[in-house]
Enzyme design. Structure first.
Site, mmCIF file in Angstrom:
data_model
loop_
_atom_site.group_PDB
_atom_site.id
_atom_site.type_symbol
_atom_site.label_atom_id
_atom_site.label_comp_id
_atom_site.label_asym_id
_atom_site.label_seq_id
_atom_site.Cartn_x
_atom_site.Cartn_y
_atom_site.Cartn_z
ATOM 1 N N HIS A 1 -2.693 7.596 6.776
ATOM 2 C CA HIS A 1 -1.700 8.489 6.165
ATOM 3 C C HIS A 1 -2.362 9.781 5.661
ATOM 4 O O HIS A 1 -1.765 10.854 5.740
ATOM 5 C CB HIS A 1 -1.019 7.814 4.967
ATOM 6 C CG HIS A 1 0.168 6.960 5.321
ATOM 7 N ND1 HIS A 1 1.295 7.457 5.921
ATOM 8 C CD2 HIS A 1 0.407 5.634 5.132
ATOM 9 C CE1 HIS A 1 2.178 6.478 6.087
ATOM 10 N NE2 HIS A 1 1.656 5.356 5.628
ATOM 11 N N HIS B 1 -4.523 1.521 7.411
ATOM 12 C CA HIS B 1 -3.185 2.114 7.551
ATOM 13 C C HIS B 1 -3.002 3.248 6.522
ATOM 14 O O HIS B 1 -2.523 4.326 6.846
ATOM 15 C CB HIS B 1 -2.140 1.001 7.359
ATOM 16 C CG HIS B 1 -0.714 1.443 7.296
ATOM 17 N ND1 HIS B 1 0.235 1.010 8.198
ATOM 18 C CD2 HIS B 1 -0.052 2.266 6.423
ATOM 19 C CE1 HIS B 1 1.408 1.561 7.884
ATOM 20 N NE2 HIS B 1 1.260 2.316 6.807
ATOM 21 N N GLU B 2 -3.432 2.988 5.276
ATOM 22 C CA GLU B 2 -3.258 3.993 4.212
ATOM 23 C C GLU B 2 -4.166 5.199 4.433
ATOM 24 O O GLU B 2 -3.757 6.338 4.209
ATOM 25 C CB GLU B 2 -3.507 3.381 2.827
ATOM 26 C CG GLU B 2 -2.591 2.222 2.448
ATOM 27 C CD GLU B 2 -1.120 2.477 2.687
ATOM 28 O OE1 GLU B 2 -0.680 3.635 2.574
ATOM 29 O OE2 GLU B 2 -0.392 1.513 3.018
ATOM 30 N N CYS C 1 5.881 0.159 7.267
ATOM 31 C CA CYS C 1 5.502 1.299 6.434
ATOM 32 C C CYS C 1 6.689 1.663 5.563
ATOM 33 O O CYS C 1 7.832 1.687 6.040
ATOM 34 C CB CYS C 1 5.121 2.471 7.334
ATOM 35 S SG CYS C 1 4.612 3.937 6.424
ATOM 36 N N LEU C 2 6.438 1.960 4.291
ATOM 37 C CA LEU C 2 7.536 2.308 3.388
ATOM 38 C C LEU C 2 8.209 3.619 3.798
ATOM 39 O O LEU C 2 9.347 3.867 3.418
ATOM 40 C CB LEU C 2 7.031 2.397 1.936
ATOM 41 C CG LEU C 2 6.545 1.068 1.328
ATOM 42 C CD1 LEU C 2 5.979 1.291 -0.070
ATOM 43 C CD2 LEU C 2 7.654 0.030 1.301
ATOM 44 N N GLY D 1 0.838 -1.200 0.000
ATOM 45 C CA GLY D 1 0.000 0.000 0.000
ATOM 46 C C GLY D 1 0.868 1.243 0.000
ATOM 47 O O GLY D 1 2.008 1.207 0.467
ATOM 48 N N GLN E 1 2.974 10.126 1.045
ATOM 49 C CA GLN E 1 4.280 9.452 1.129
ATOM 50 C C GLN E 1 5.179 9.787 -0.058
ATOM 51 O O GLN E 1 6.383 9.548 0.000
ATOM 52 C CB GLN E 1 4.101 7.931 1.224
ATOM 53 C CG GLN E 1 3.472 7.486 2.543
ATOM 54 C CD GLN E 1 3.363 5.978 2.603
ATOM 55 O OE1 GLN E 1 2.387 5.417 2.113
ATOM 56 N NE2 GLN E 1 4.350 5.324 3.175
HETATM 57 NI NI NI Z 1 2.532 3.461 5.641
#
Ligand code: NI
Length: 172
Positions: free
Chosen positions: A140, A136-137, A94-95, A45, A50
């Site tokens: 963000h 989670h997304e 998380c990226l 995701g 991000q």
């Molecule tokens: Ni994340």
């Protein structure tokens, strides 16, 4: 085209993102780039903030099996319309916080409403990894990271590691 992923701490990861009001060529290009960036990472995701774009757009694909067909989904203005009382604990990553993980408890199932890149309204229920990932997304988009669910000590430890990582990257 791949885009660079912002690493926490970054003020842009703490902002509440603005709703999308019009589906433009730029937005479609952003969605394509985000999918490419996510698959390349690899991740399941990615949210627009991000990659530094403060708009309510997320992409995800939680198909894990090698022999299963991928299912890329682009969600514009995603909204949770219902969530289960039953919860699910998952060790999230998380990226924007590479190689750090922590257990987060969230509703096990959610019903979502969003607009697709084609402009159509969608409504669908998600469970399992999809439910965890989509929540989670969406977090963000509201300036919230999974480490915000962890204890203060753990959060500070992870943040210090990321500051160090960014310093090393800047020197490289
Ligand atoms: Ni994340």
């Amino acid at each position: 085209m791949k885009r660079p992923i912002l690493i926490h701490p970054d003020p842009r990861l703490k902002k509440v993102c603005a709703p999308v009001t019009e589906i433009t060529d730029d937005l479609r290009a952003l969605a394509r780039d985000m999918l490419e960036t996510m698959y390349d990472a690899p991740g399941i995701g990615l949210a627009a903030p991000q990659v530094g774009v403060l708009t309510r757009l997320i992409v995800l694909d939680c198909v894990k099996g090698e022999h299963e067909a991928p299912r890329p989904i682009v969600m514009i203005n995603p909204e949770v319309v219902a969530s289960s009382d039953e919860t699910r604990v998952y060790e999230e990553g998380c990226l924007s916080i590479p190689e750090q993980y922590g257990e987060v408890t969230r509703p096990a199932e959610v019903e979502l409403r969003w607009t697709g890149v084609d402009g159509h309204e969608h409504r669908e229920g998600f469970g399992g990894l999809w439910a965890t990932c989509v929540q989670h997304e969406i977090d963000h988009l509201n300036g919230k990271l999974f480490i915000d669910y962890l204890g203060a000590m753990r959060r500070q430890l992870i943040t210090r590691r990321m500051v160090k990582l960014k310093r090393e990257q800047a020197r490289a």
